[in-house]
Motif scaffolding. Sequence first.
Motif, mmCIF file in Angstrom:
data_model
loop_
_atom_site.group_PDB
_atom_site.id
_atom_site.type_symbol
_atom_site.label_atom_id
_atom_site.label_comp_id
_atom_site.label_asym_id
_atom_site.label_seq_id
_atom_site.Cartn_x
_atom_site.Cartn_y
_atom_site.Cartn_z
ATOM 1 N N PHE A 262 0.931 -0.875 -0.154
ATOM 2 C CA PHE A 262 -0.517 -0.069 -0.078
ATOM 3 C C PHE A 262 1.425 1.327 -0.036
ATOM 4 N N LEU B 137 -1.044 5.969 3.690
ATOM 5 C CA LEU B 137 -2.082 5.482 4.255
ATOM 6 C C LEU B 137 -1.239 5.206 5.565
ATOM 7 N N VAL C 292 -6.692 1.608 5.781
ATOM 8 C CA VAL C 292 -7.290 2.101 3.920
ATOM 9 C C VAL C 292 -8.402 2.289 3.849
ATOM 10 N N GLY D 20 -7.441 5.100 1.527
ATOM 11 C CA GLY D 20 -7.027 4.665 0.625
ATOM 12 C C GLY D 20 -7.966 5.399 -0.463
ATOM 13 N N ASP E 61 -8.099 1.983 -6.287
ATOM 14 C CA ASP E 61 -6.965 1.457 -6.157
ATOM 15 C C ASP E 61 -6.548 0.636 -4.656
ATOM 16 N N ASP E 62 -7.037 1.248 -3.551
ATOM 17 C CA ASP E 62 -5.968 0.289 -2.438
ATOM 18 C C ASP E 62 -6.729 -0.601 -2.192
ATOM 19 N N ARG F 122 -7.791 -3.021 -3.420
ATOM 20 C CA ARG F 122 -6.349 -4.458 -3.423
ATOM 21 C C ARG F 122 -6.904 -5.064 -1.783
#
Length: 77
Positions: free
Chosen positions: A6, A10, A29, A33, A36-37, A40
Amino acid sequence: MKITGFPHHLFWSYTSQADLPEELVAEQVILYGDLDDLFRLSDIVSNDIIAAANQKISAQGRWQKRRHFVNKVILGL
């Protein structure tokens, strides 16, 4: 859980090699985030842990739009 996958912003208060509890990673997150985070995170962590972190955020009464987004898009609730 290692946080190397990450972005550093963050987890700015931790070293880049930190090994943190999954629920703490999920909470950070979810709160900070980008999309995309979040995607993921959903690939790495179980939905139960994401839901628990989301509940903790909800109990604090903050970030309600983001919490709702996680419920609908990430968790499919």
